[in-house]
Design a protein around this motif. Sequence first.
Motif, PDB file in Angstrom:
ATOM      1  N   ALA A 165     -10.772  14.968   4.418  1.00 25.97           N
ATOM      2  CA  ALA A 165     -11.165  14.271   5.366  1.00 25.97           C
ATOM      3  C   ALA A 165     -11.288  14.349   6.506  1.00 25.97           C
ATOM      4  O   ALA A 165     -11.660  14.378   7.567  1.00 25.97           O
ATOM      5  N   ASN A 166      -9.792  14.396   7.141  1.00 31.78           N
ATOM      6  CA  ASN A 166      -8.738  14.077   8.510  1.00 31.78           C
ATOM      7  C   ASN A 166      -8.695  15.065   8.914  1.00 31.78           C
ATOM      8  O   ASN A 166      -7.645  15.231  10.131  1.00 31.78           O
ATOM      9  N   MET A 182       0.920  -1.007  -0.176  1.00 34.16           N
ATOM     10  CA  MET A 182      -0.023   0.172   0.126  1.00 34.16           C
ATOM     11  C   MET A 182       0.675   1.264   0.272  1.00 34.16           C
ATOM     12  O   MET A 182       1.723   0.845   0.466  1.00 34.16           O
ATOM     13  N   ARG A 183       0.185   2.059  -0.484  1.00 31.90           N
ATOM     14  CA  ARG A 183       1.171   3.501  -0.363  1.00 31.90           C
ATOM     15  C   ARG A 183       1.283   4.364   0.816  1.00 31.90           C
ATOM     16  O   ARG A 183       0.778   3.911   2.224  1.00 31.90           O
ATOM     17  N   PRO A 184       1.992   5.064   1.322  1.00 31.44           N
ATOM     18  CA  PRO A 184       2.824   5.041   3.029  1.00 31.44           C
ATOM     19  C   PRO A 184       1.441   5.840   3.014  1.00 31.44           C
ATOM     20  O   PRO A 184       0.862   5.871   4.504  1.00 31.44           O
ATOM     21  N   LEU A 185       0.776   6.990   2.743  1.00 37.84           N
ATOM     22  CA  LEU A 185      -0.609   6.998   3.288  1.00 37.84           C
ATOM     23  C   LEU A 185      -1.634   6.382   3.839  1.00 37.84           C
ATOM     24  O   LEU A 185      -1.891   6.687   4.965  1.00 37.84           O
ATOM     25  N   GLU A 186      -2.179   5.773   3.115  1.00 39.23           N
ATOM     26  CA  GLU A 186      -2.617   4.356   3.428  1.00 39.23           C
ATOM     27  C   GLU A 186      -2.262   3.920   4.738  1.00 39.23           C
ATOM     28  O   GLU A 186      -3.143   3.713   5.247  1.00 39.23           O
ATOM     29  N   ARG A 187      -0.301   3.382   4.706  1.00 40.12           N
ATOM     30  CA  ARG A 187      -0.670   2.614   6.125  1.00 40.12           C
ATOM     31  C   ARG A 187      -0.105   3.788   7.451  1.00 40.12           C
ATOM     32  O   ARG A 187      -0.418   3.160   8.359  1.00 40.12           O
ATOM     33  N   LEU A 188      -0.241   4.890   6.590  1.00 39.74           N
ATOM     34  CA  LEU A 188      -0.084   6.307   8.212  1.00 39.74           C
ATOM     35  C   LEU A 188      -1.540   6.240   8.636  1.00 39.74           C
ATOM     36  O   LEU A 188      -2.071   6.031   9.660  1.00 39.74           O
ATOM     37  N   GLU A 189      -2.950   6.148   7.364  1.00 38.03           N
ATOM     38  CA  GLU A 189      -4.010   5.604   8.029  1.00 38.03           C
ATOM     39  C   GLU A 189      -4.441   4.760   8.808  1.00 38.03           C
ATOM     40  O   GLU A 189      -5.640   4.382   9.425  1.00 38.03           O
ATOM     41  N   ARG A 190      -4.090   3.807   8.327  1.00 36.99           N
ATOM     42  CA  ARG A 190      -4.483   2.645   9.010  1.00 36.99           C
ATOM     43  C   ARG A 190      -2.969   2.544  10.565  1.00 36.99           C
ATOM     44  O   ARG A 190      -4.316   2.007  11.095  1.00 36.99           O
ATOM     45  N   LEU A 191      -2.465   3.352  10.899  1.00 39.60           N
ATOM     46  CA  LEU A 191      -1.578   2.980  11.703  1.00 39.60           C
ATOM     47  C   LEU A 191      -2.759   4.280  13.442  1.00 39.60           C
ATOM     48  O   LEU A 191      -2.152   4.358  14.138  1.00 39.60           O
ATOM     49  N   GLY A 192      -3.520   5.181  12.270  1.00 30.76           N
ATOM     50  CA  GLY A 192      -4.352   5.957  12.949  1.00 30.76           C
ATOM     51  C   GLY A 192      -3.008   7.856  12.950  1.00 30.76           C
ATOM     52  O   GLY A 192      -2.752   8.345  13.534  1.00 30.76           O
ATOM     53  N   LEU A 193      -2.401   7.720  12.356  1.00 31.77           N
ATOM     54  CA  LEU A 193      -1.626   9.261  11.976  1.00 31.77           C
ATOM     55  C   LEU A 193      -2.111  10.274  11.326  1.00 31.77           C
ATOM     56  O   LEU A 193      -1.642  10.985  10.929  1.00 31.77           O
ATOM     57  N   LEU A 194      -3.333   9.542  10.544  1.00 34.66           N
ATOM     58  CA  LEU A 194      -3.408  10.367  10.111  1.00 34.66           C
ATOM     59  C   LEU A 194      -4.665  11.301  10.287  1.00 34.66           C
ATOM     60  O   LEU A 194      -6.517  10.903  10.533  1.00 34.66           O
ATOM     61  N   THR A 195      -4.766  12.279  11.244  1.00 40.09           N
ATOM     62  CA  THR A 195      -5.212  13.289  12.384  1.00 40.09           C
ATOM     63  C   THR A 195      -5.253  14.854  11.960  1.00 40.09           C
ATOM     64  O   THR A 195      -3.956  15.535  11.295  1.00 40.09           O
ATOM     65  N   PRO A 196      -5.143  15.513  12.271  1.00 37.84           N
ATOM     66  CA  PRO A 196      -5.626  17.085  12.174  1.00 37.84           C
ATOM     67  C   PRO A 196      -4.260  17.719  13.467  1.00 37.84           C
ATOM     68  O   PRO A 196      -3.446  18.326  13.379  1.00 37.84           O
TER      69      PRO A 196
END
Length: 443
Positions: A272-273, A238-252
């Motif tokens: 959205a995040n 998966m692309r890095p951004l998807e990996r970060l989102e799955r790990l809970g890093l894609l936040t404000p």
Amino acid sequence: MTATETIDTLIHGRWVIPVEPAQQVLEHHAIAVADGRIVAICPSAEATARFSARQVVNRDRHALIPGLINTHTHAAMTMMRGFADDRPLMEWLQQHIWPAEKRWVSPAFVRDGTLLAAAEMLRGGVTCFADMYFFPDDVAQAAASAHIRAVVGMIVIDFPSAYASDADDYLRKGLAMHDAWRGHSLVRTALAPHAPYTVSDAALARIVTYSNELNVPVHMHVHETETEVREASQRHGMRPLERLERLGLLTPQLMAVHMTQLTAGEIDRVSANGANVLHCPESNLKLASGFCPVARLQAAGVNVALGTDGAASNNDLDMIGEMRTAALLAKGVAGDATAVPAAIALQMATLNGARALGLEAKLGSLVAGKAADIIAIDLSAVGTQPVFDPVSTIVYASGRDQVTDVWVGGRDVVSDRKLTTLDVADITQRAAHWRDRLGNLGP
Ligand SMILES: [Zn+2]
């Protein structure tokens, strides 16, 4: 006759550009400062009648604007300015920067490099920077002694350095630094995992936990180059951004640096995040990293702030220059001359930076109640005449040498073009010392 209010400083400007509200340019106004904060902004004549100031500063050819916020630096790398230029990112990192850092980086290198960076930034109107580098406690000490605000990164990277041995060691030392500087008036902290390709899932999961517990941002290089995204996709599926989102890093809380590789779907996810993008146009250009789609991100409502990156990949920490590059590059990338107008470039370098750092209640605009982080830019030079719109003049025509005065928390750290907190001769001498060492001219 009404009683006057006693304040510390009254600064009169030909123009005051508060950034908030947007598009406002006030003429012949003054900023009243007391206890490090802005008390009021009002017409100069009214201010003179209303306030009794211990110090009155007249800047009648100048624009007063909020202090510039450099959201992405490796300040100590200012010592590597011009050390290995004109090379592609991975070769630059792996064959030049990382070996030099392994050999030379120490608390003294970081302190001297950060002081050099602080001198350059303050002199150019930068009042706050967000940093990611080894020995962050020394970064914080240098910033505090220079009286510049810093959001110091608790750096985490999977490989060993002179500073720490592994991800756990980096985190332990970073958290100790966070505790040591808690409550300081100028220094804040952020978690700073270097990049998706240099930090494991396990360490990133711990970083999510600490970000929530300590309520600090996460400052990270993300999607800097096409190669990075392609190799990570092969490795992780998966692309890095998807990996970060799955790990809970894609936040404000996320301060995602560079973001040159973004699909339409990814721009939607970032929006959205509520994650922040830290755009470093000159570093991206110099390393041929790609182009951040700034206009598309802004159209999607994403907060885009500006940074210079380290001086080894820029090669300066000039936020006025960075505003101009950002405005020009966005138009070229979007094929649209209306992309990133001057007022938006100024907002990116001030208020958007404060938002990305979670400090918008305190910094980023000239508003009563906020910190008195103010800079004066002399627009009377031939190269900035005539002035139709001072915002346009600042972004498209002025240079950082036109910054004459800088206040951080109401204290004048640059007064009539002179640094008041730093010894430039000493800093320059130390730079020469490190140049000789890095150039292998001495032990
Ligand atoms: Zn960087």
